[in-house]
Scaffold this active site. Structure first.
Site, PDB file in Angstrom:
ATOM      1  N   HIS A 146       3.041   2.458   2.084  1.00 48.31           N
ATOM      2  CA  HIS A 146       3.393   3.157   3.319  1.00 48.31           C
ATOM      3  C   HIS A 146       4.161   2.196   4.219  1.00 48.31           C
ATOM      4  CE1 HIS A 146      -0.882   2.006   4.936  1.00 48.31           C
ATOM      5  NE2 HIS A 146      -0.036   1.033   5.082  1.00 48.31           N
ATOM      6  N   ASN A 205       0.813  -1.215   0.000  1.00 51.98           N
ATOM      7  CA  ASN A 205       0.000   0.000   0.000  1.00 51.98           C
ATOM      8  C   ASN A 205       0.848   1.267   0.000  1.00 51.98           C
ATOM      9  OD1 ASN A 205      -2.504  -1.357   0.013  1.00 51.98           O
ATOM     10  ND2 ASN A 205      -2.359  -1.677   2.222  1.00 51.98           N
ATOM     11  N   CYS A 236       3.369   6.940   7.211  1.00 44.64           N
ATOM     12  CA  CYS A 236       4.731   7.383   6.903  1.00 44.64           C
ATOM     13  C   CYS A 236       5.105   6.844   5.534  1.00 44.64           C
ATOM     14  CB  CYS A 236       5.692   6.892   7.972  1.00 44.64           C
ATOM     15  SG  CYS A 236       7.419   7.250   7.654  1.00 44.64           S
TER      16      CYS A 236
END
Length: 426
Positions: free
Chosen positions: A321, A319, A356
């Protein structure tokens, strides 16, 4: 002289009694110049009796001084010179070696297959979920999967790391979704979620560790899901030692949906709720909710700060991240070495505030809450637990994760560091 005459008589006819017989025989076959050809004889239809005479004449051996002389071909000479075994019943049988070899190969292959099927390990846990696929339990709601602790998953304490156990939890959750046929093209997303570009993101995680498994131990992980509020899902895990059945770890988490393109939280669509609703378990969380507020840390309240943390490419999931397990590693990065050497992580509560990405630059802050403020315990004391507060943030100050960890002395469970392993001699 006799030898030369014999050789000459083999190629040129000489007057003798045998030549006279040959002349009569030739006249009997056919007379006249029309019967002559290139080699002196022209093929001509003949009677059966004539053919028999030619054959008899061809087989007749010439004589030199009353002794029969014959010429042998090279093939006949080789055949006579080669030794021949006496003809017995055995060497007259056909060659069965190829058939025997094929039958032997088939029997060996069959024996190997039966050996693999009937193989019994010396330890019963060696075949516990040997392929790591997991299975749905008879109730149809709980998923179970076993994991063997590998040598590269243990740390300096000769036990599995917290990251290893957290990866087991994540793997079990994904395999649970796949086993019920709801795995779409996302990271745990169902088909209806994939149609709407929705993914799961974790917002809160609570973990309690009873003991850490060692190398070659096998852990048994049970996982199930339940509703959490109106737009959330709770997933719980119970990890046991496969041989003893004792609890290794308990964990509970809350997940919500996020749009993969806009990166904003989303409500659970009714189509998705219809997909997953039948798999919800009606039971309380395996860990009582820790409702204590996680205080915010800053440079003035933190005891330890670790800067310059950057995600690597391998830290990203599909995904795009950073995987939530990586956050735990970054949080522990700022813990003092004195705590890591004398204590082990007993529990943690994490609240995830934002995701993040691969280009982020992070800082890890830790505050130690104990009597001395340095993570040490009085010498000779039975050992006190230590509590730490954590904050993982971007360099710009935006919060990513707030956390609280609890540490217990290693000597409490006999897990003191025994020193490095001795190198094996070859």
């Amino acid at each position: 002289m006799v030898a030369s005459m014999a050789a000459a008589s083999a190629f040129f006819p000489v007057p003798s009694s045998s030549s006279a017989v040959s002349a009569k025989a030739s006249k009997a076959i056919g007379e006249g110049p029309e019967n002559l050809g290139v080699r002196g004889i022209v093929a001509k239809p003949m009677s059966v009796s004539g053919a028999m005479e030619v054959k008899a004449q061809a087989q007749a051996l010439p004589k030199v001084n009353g002794t029969k002389v014959g010429l042998k071909t090279e093939a006949q000479k080789v055949e006579e010179d080669s030794p021949t075994a006496p003809r017995t019943f055995y060497n007259q049988l056909p060659d069965w070696s190829f058939l025997f070899a094929a039958i032997t190969t088939i029997f060996l292959a069959a024996e190997k297959q039966f050996t693999l099927i009937d193989w019994k390990p010396r330890r019963p846990d060696m075949l516990a979920d040997a392929f790591g696929l997991g299975k749905i339990m008879p109730d149809g709601l709980v998923f179970r999967q076993n994991f063997s602790i590998r040598s590269y998953e243990i740390g300096a304490d000769r036990t599995a790391s917290i990251e290893t156990l957290m990866n087991h939890l994540q793997e079990t959750a994904l395999n649970h979704v796949r086993s019920v046929g709801l795995l779409g093209d996302g990271f745990g997303s169902t088909p209806e979620m994939s149609k709407r570009n929705l993914i799961w993101v974790v917002t809160k995680m609570q973990v309690l560790v009873e003991k850490y498994p060692s190398w070659e131990d096998v852990v048994e992980v049970d996982s199930w899901v339940a509703p959490s509020g109106k737009n959330g899902m709770r997933r719980d895990w119970h990890v046991r030692d496969y041989r003893t059945g004792k609890t290794v770890l308990r964990a509970t988490s809350v997940w919500v949906m996020m749009n993969k393109q806009t990166r904003r939280l989303s409500k659970i669509p009714e189509e998705v709720r219809a997909e997953i609703g039948s798999y919800f378990v009606d039971r309380d969380p395996i860990i009582e909710d820790d409702s204590r507020k996680l205080a915010k840390l800053d440079d003035s309240t933190a005891d330890y700060v670790r800067k310059g943390l950057t995600p690597r490419w391998g830290d990203l999931d599909i995904n795009q991240h950073v995987n939530n397990v990586k956050y735990i590693s970054w949080i522990i990065e700022s813990a003092p070495i004195s705590i890591l050497e004398s204590h082990e992580l007993a529990g943690m509560t994490l609240e995830y505030r934002r995701e993040c990405g691969k280009d982020s630059m992070l800082q890890s802050l830790t505050a130690v809450d104990d009597d001395d403020g340095d993570g040490s315990t009085p010498e000779g004391s039975p050992g006190a637990s230590i509590e730490c507060r954590h904050l993982l943030r971007l360099e710009c100050g935006a919060e990513i994760v707030r956390g609280r960890t609890e540490w217990r002395p290693k000597r409490a469970q006999g897990l003191q560091t025994k020193g490095p392993l001795q190198a094996a001699t070859v």
